[in-house]
Design a protein around this motif. Structure first.
Motif, short mmCIF file in Angstrom:
data_model
loop_
_atom_site.label_atom_id
_atom_site.label_comp_id
_atom_site.label_asym_id
_atom_site.label_seq_id
_atom_site.Cartn_x
_atom_site.Cartn_y
_atom_site.Cartn_z
N GLU A 335 0.67 -1.04 0.14
CA GLU A 335 -0.04 0.10 0.09
C GLU A 335 0.96 1.27 0.01
N ASP A 387 7.37 2.66 8.78
CA ASP A 387 6.40 2.53 8.14
C ASP A 387 6.45 1.64 6.92
N GLU A 390 6.23 -1.81 8.41
CA GLU A 390 4.88 -2.42 8.45
C GLU A 390 4.01 -2.66 7.14
N ASP A 391 4.35 -1.83 6.11
CA ASP A 391 3.71 -2.11 4.88
C ASP A 391 4.06 -3.21 4.24
N ASP A 393 5.07 -5.96 6.26
CA ASP A 393 4.65 -7.12 7.19
C ASP A 393 3.14 -7.23 6.80
N ARG A 394 2.60 -6.14 6.58
CA ARG A 394 0.97 -6.38 6.35
C ARG A 394 1.06 -7.15 4.95
N ALA A 395 1.89 -6.83 4.03
CA ALA A 395 1.68 -7.53 2.49
C ALA A 395 2.06 -8.92 2.92
N LYS A 397 1.56 -10.81 5.38
CA LYS A 397 0.39 -11.52 6.15
C LYS A 397 -0.59 -11.82 5.10
N VAL A 398 -1.04 -10.73 4.26
CA VAL A 398 -2.01 -10.85 3.23
C VAL A 398 -1.80 -12.16 2.60
#
Length: 401
Positions: A335, A387, A390-391, A393-395, A397-398
């Protein structure tokens, strides 16, 4: 236009890089402007026919035509020469214009080039396709293997061509050893130093003869303009480069040179912060992806050599996912980080080399180089490192990693 009063190269060479990047090569008009002037002119006028004749003979200082030299471009060239520690810089329209010109200006049919196999895709096309079309023989070797360079030499070898760190595998070439091998047979060493930048690595100090940049990358660093630079000594410029450069119209546009002058003012601080960010991102990814490549980490296969030649680990890292489907899924889940095939930008950019920057290279050669369907190249920018983490990490996990 006139040089800053009392400041010539004998003095500017003694300045430290941060000062050179802001004041090196500065010329001012009679208006005394503090920012470099932008000269959007194709030609110049003269006080007399005698004056123009003297300039064309090279007996009088001054400009003649912006296809050859231009005041704004000349300031950028002088500043780059100071930063690199070179006698001469020639600014070109693009990075690939610089790479192609550095080779073609000195080669002819019957000559031989030895090149590292790990190169930017368009540079590899020069070696594999363009040069042979003109009767120039080429051999590609594993750039990490000094013995391979030695074994590839021939009596007609004129150039060693390499990139270190290489795009996108980050292969490191031993600049000192390879330069010594080339000079032993009278060959020139041409180095694409884009990934390292003049902030982190000085190839000429390690024996290279010609250094090239895509100024589009870190030197601009903000995604605005295209540009390239070739740096060399005066002898090479006199014998090979300038005539080719002059007569084939390679010169950079004045506006681009002005933008790049502004970029140079912050190059050092941008690159060093990007390196700090890249190191943090690499540490995070090392525990989350199957394979990570970052020269600044001790687990990088050529870490010791990289740190011997570079002052920091660089702004770019690569990592491997399981396959192309997984790599695309990760890119699509980002993102904050942009999907883009550029590097060296203030914004973090990620790409899939196999389908973009190295698409023109045959699949079997990609695999030989270590460019897998799952490889992602990440150019780390100036955002807050947390940041970016975190981007990612989130991706991750997706896609359940």
């Amino acid at each position: 236009m006139k040089p800053r009063t009392g400041v010539d190269r004998s003095i500017t060479q003694k300045w430290r890089p941060a000062t050179q990047a802001i004041r090196g090569g500065t010329m001012r008009s009679d208006f005394g402007e503090t920012s470099e002037a932008l000269f959007l002119t194709s030609g110049f006028s003269y006080e007399s026919a005698d004056e123009v004749a003297a300039r064309f003979r090279g007996e009088a200082e001054g400009f003649t035509y912006s296809r050859q030299t231009n005041p704004t471009v000349a300031m950028f060239e002088e500043r780059m020469a100071l930063l690199e520690g070179a006698e001469v810089a020639r600014a070109t329209a693009t990075g690939m214009s610089a790479m192609a010109t550095a080779l073609l200006c000195q080669l002819k049919a019957g000559d031989h080039v030895v090149a590292a196999r790990a190169l930017f895709g368009s540079c590899r096309w020069l070696v594999d396709t363009l040069l042979p079309q003109y009767g120039i023989e080429t051999t590609v070797v594993d750039g990490r293997d000094n013995e391979a360079w030695a074994a590839a030499r021939r009596p007609n070898t004129k150039v060693f061509f390499l990139e270190t760190p290489a795009n996108p595998t980050l292969d490191i070439v031993d600049l000192k050893a390879v330069s010594d091998l080339a000079h032993g047979i009278g060959a020139k060493v041409v180095v694409d130093n884009v990934f390292a930048t003049p902030v982190l690595q000085k190839p000429m100090e390690l024996g290279a003869d010609i250094v090239c940049y895509s100024a589009t990358k870190h030197i601009d660093g903000q995604g605005r303009v295209l540009g390239g630079v070739i740096l060399c000594d005066k002898k090479f410029d006199d014998e090979h480069l300038f005539a080719y450069f002059r007569h084939t119209g390679q010169i950079m546009a004045p506006f681009n040179a002005w933008v790049l002058l502004k970029g140079l003012e912050t190059l050092d601080m941008r690159v060093r912060q990007m390196c700090r960010n890249a190191a943090q991102v690499a540490d995070f990814l090392s525990a989350r992806v199957p394979t990570l490549l970052y020269p600044g980490r001790k687990d990088f296969p050529q870490h010791a050599l990289a740190m011997q030649q570079m002052s920091e680990g660089g702004t770019i890292l690569s990592f491997h996912m399981e396959d192309q489907k997984q790599a695309f899924a990760l890119l699509n889940a980002l993102e904050l980080i942009d999907i883009s095939n550029n590097i060296g930008d203030s914004r973090s950019l990620a790409t899939h080399p196999s389908s973009t920057t190295h698409k023109a290279i045959a699949v079997e050669i990609q695999r030989e180089l270590g460019i897998t369907p799952g490889m992602i190249r990440l150019s780390v920018g100036l955002e807050d490192a947390q940041d970016l983490i975190e981007d990612l990490d989130r991706a991750l996990k997706v896609i359940s990693l």
